[in-house]
Write an enzyme that holds these catalytic residues in place. Structure first.
Site, PDB file in Angstrom:
ATOM      1  N   SER A 173      -0.112   1.153 -12.967  1.00 16.97           N
ATOM      2  CA  SER A 173       0.591   0.675 -11.792  1.00 16.97           C
ATOM      3  C   SER A 173       2.064   1.060 -11.904  1.00 16.97           C
ATOM      4  O   SER A 173       2.617   1.104 -13.000  1.00 16.97           O
ATOM      5  CB  SER A 173       0.462  -0.842 -11.648  1.00 16.97           C
ATOM      6  OG  SER A 173       1.041  -1.278 -10.440  1.00 16.97           O
ATOM      7  N   LYS A 181      -7.319  -3.322 -12.896  1.00 15.02           N
ATOM      8  CA  LYS A 181      -6.517  -2.545 -11.942  1.00 15.02           C
ATOM      9  C   LYS A 181      -7.131  -2.581 -10.545  1.00 15.02           C
ATOM     10  O   LYS A 181      -6.407  -2.613  -9.539  1.00 15.02           O
ATOM     11  CB  LYS A 181      -6.394  -1.099 -12.424  1.00 15.02           C
ATOM     12  CG  LYS A 181      -5.601  -0.175 -11.474  1.00 15.02           C
ATOM     13  CD  LYS A 181      -4.190  -0.680 -11.222  1.00 15.02           C
ATOM     14  CE  LYS A 181      -3.254   0.374 -10.660  1.00 15.02           C
ATOM     15  NZ  LYS A 181      -3.687   1.034  -9.455  1.00 15.02           N
ATOM     16  N   HIS A 235      -6.129  -5.771  -9.059  1.00 16.93           N
ATOM     17  CA  HIS A 235      -4.694  -5.630  -8.777  1.00 16.93           C
ATOM     18  C   HIS A 235      -4.475  -4.952  -7.435  1.00 16.93           C
ATOM     19  O   HIS A 235      -3.661  -5.386  -6.613  1.00 16.93           O
ATOM     20  CB  HIS A 235      -4.053  -4.821  -9.911  1.00 16.93           C
ATOM     21  CG  HIS A 235      -2.714  -4.211  -9.606  1.00 16.93           C
ATOM     22  ND1 HIS A 235      -2.560  -3.100  -8.798  1.00 16.93           N
ATOM     23  CD2 HIS A 235      -1.473  -4.540 -10.017  1.00 16.93           C
ATOM     24  CE1 HIS A 235      -1.277  -2.779  -8.720  1.00 16.93           C
ATOM     25  NE2 HIS A 235      -0.595  -3.639  -9.447  1.00 16.93           N
ATOM     26  N   ASN A 236      -5.203  -3.868  -7.177  1.00 18.75           N
ATOM     27  CA  ASN A 236      -5.019  -3.137  -5.929  1.00 18.75           C
ATOM     28  C   ASN A 236      -5.527  -3.925  -4.731  1.00 18.75           C
ATOM     29  O   ASN A 236      -4.967  -3.838  -3.637  1.00 18.75           O
ATOM     30  CB  ASN A 236      -5.698  -1.771  -6.007  1.00 18.75           C
ATOM     31  CG  ASN A 236      -4.892  -0.779  -6.827  1.00 18.75           C
ATOM     32  OD1 ASN A 236      -4.113  -1.166  -7.695  1.00 18.75           O
ATOM     33  ND2 ASN A 236      -5.076   0.497  -6.578  1.00 18.75           N
ATOM     34  N   GLU A 249      -2.824  -6.250  -4.028  1.00 22.77           N
ATOM     35  CA  GLU A 249      -1.738  -5.461  -3.422  1.00 22.77           C
ATOM     36  C   GLU A 249      -1.977  -5.270  -1.920  1.00 22.77           C
ATOM     37  O   GLU A 249      -1.046  -5.382  -1.117  1.00 22.77           O
ATOM     38  CB  GLU A 249      -1.672  -4.111  -4.130  1.00 22.77           C
ATOM     39  CG  GLU A 249      -0.680  -3.114  -3.610  1.00 22.77           C
ATOM     40  CD  GLU A 249      -0.861  -1.779  -4.314  1.00 22.77           C
ATOM     41  OE1 GLU A 249      -1.293  -0.818  -3.641  1.00 22.77           O
ATOM     42  OE2 GLU A 249      -0.596  -1.689  -5.521  1.00 22.77           O
TER      43      GLU A 249
END
Length: 304
Positions: free
Chosen positions: A126, A176, A179-180, A183
């Site tokens: 990231s 991840k 996480h996205n 986001e």
């Protein structure tokens, strides 16, 4: 630890990573599907190669290769295609999938490489190209032994304290992926909030709103900081920025994975749906989200 690494894929992320690692004292061997891309980095110190066999012979055991290629078929071709890494590397060598791959694909890749004694590590990165150049945030999964052997690599590539290891093939990519998904929701909330203000009766100076939001408020963040930068680049109307928001796999994967677990994720789901529908639904919200993608990822968001 021997400071040698091959980077496969020398685009915005790979090129930035190569420059950072060389500054940290690493020998960098570079391979790209376009040989000219690797050759252009020769003057900066990268050793350009054209095949995985040449890449392997340019490194000394324990070899390390970091893949920054698109998720899916491109990763499998690099690993298992004719003349690929699995044929060129030896027992004890390490392969790192540093792209945004689907976490379930990691387990199968790890098993195939394990048959040759090759360690597989999956890394979610990231911070975009700027992070790759100046210190990234790394979410690392895979082989614990492989990780421990080369932890110094992650220390050199990450921002200070900016890496964590989660044991198990795919764990890094799973973290991840989520996480996205998060986001997506955060960017959507910013877009919607600034559209409300853009259409309000108060004729608000949106760059100043972003500035105060990013100075001690509860929502102070890198995203709000990037929105400040976007306003400086494009003005408060975000002129020239497309309201159509592109999307990659991670948001959708997060939703599907949550559904498999029986977990409802309405914020992430609706933010993904907005992106899918944005081509036919021009709004200021889309301009904000697109502008943010340009700031942290270097994505082309010009309005057609």
């Amino acid at each position: 630890m021997k400071k040698e690494i091959a980077i496969v894929g020398l685009g915005k992320m790979g090129g930035a990573m190569a420059r950072r690692m060389m500054e940290k004292g690493w020998k960098v061997v570079g391979l790209d599907y376009n040989p000219e891309t690797a050759e252009k980095l020769r003057n900066e110190g990268v050793v350009p190669v054209k095949t995985y066999t040449e890449m392997a012979t340019s490194l000394t055991p324990q070899r390390i290769a970091w893949l920054l290629v698109p998720a899916g078929k491109a990763v499998d071709e690099a690993l298992f295609g004719q003349g690929g890494i699995a044929e060129s590397f030896s027992a004890g060598d390490i392969v790192i999938d540093g792209g945004n791959s689907f976490y379930k694909d990691a387990a199968a890749r790890a098993e195939r490489l394990k048959e040759k004694g090759i360690h597989f590590i999956d890394v979610g990165t990231s911070g975009g190209p700027a992070g790759a150049r100046n210190g990234a945030c790394l979410m690392i999964g895979g082989s614990k032994e492989g990780f421990e052997n080369i932890e110094g690599l992650f220390k050199d590539f990450a921002k200070e304290g900016g890496y964590q290891f989660f044991e198990g093939a795919g764990a890094g990519h799973f973290v991840k992926m989520v996480h996205n998904g998060i986001e997506y929701g955060m960017m959507q909330a910013l877009g919607e909030g600034f559209e409300v203000m853009e259409k309000s009766e108060f004729n608000l100076d949106l760059p100043r709103v972003a500035k105060i939001y990013n100075n001690g408020s509860v929502i102070e963040s890198r995203l709000v900081g990037w929105l400040e930068s976007a306003f400086k680049d494009h003005g408060p109307t975000l002129e020239g920025v497309s309201s159509t928001v592109s999307h990659t796999g991670e948001g959708e994967w997060t939703i599907k994975t949550a559904n498999e677990m029986g977990i409802d994720v309405p914020v992430i789901r609706e933010s993904f749906d907005y992106r899918v529908q944005s081509a036919n639904n021009p709004r200021y919200t889309g301009k904000v989200v697109s502008a943010l993608r340009e700031q942290f990822g270097g994505h082309d968001v010009r309005a057609l």
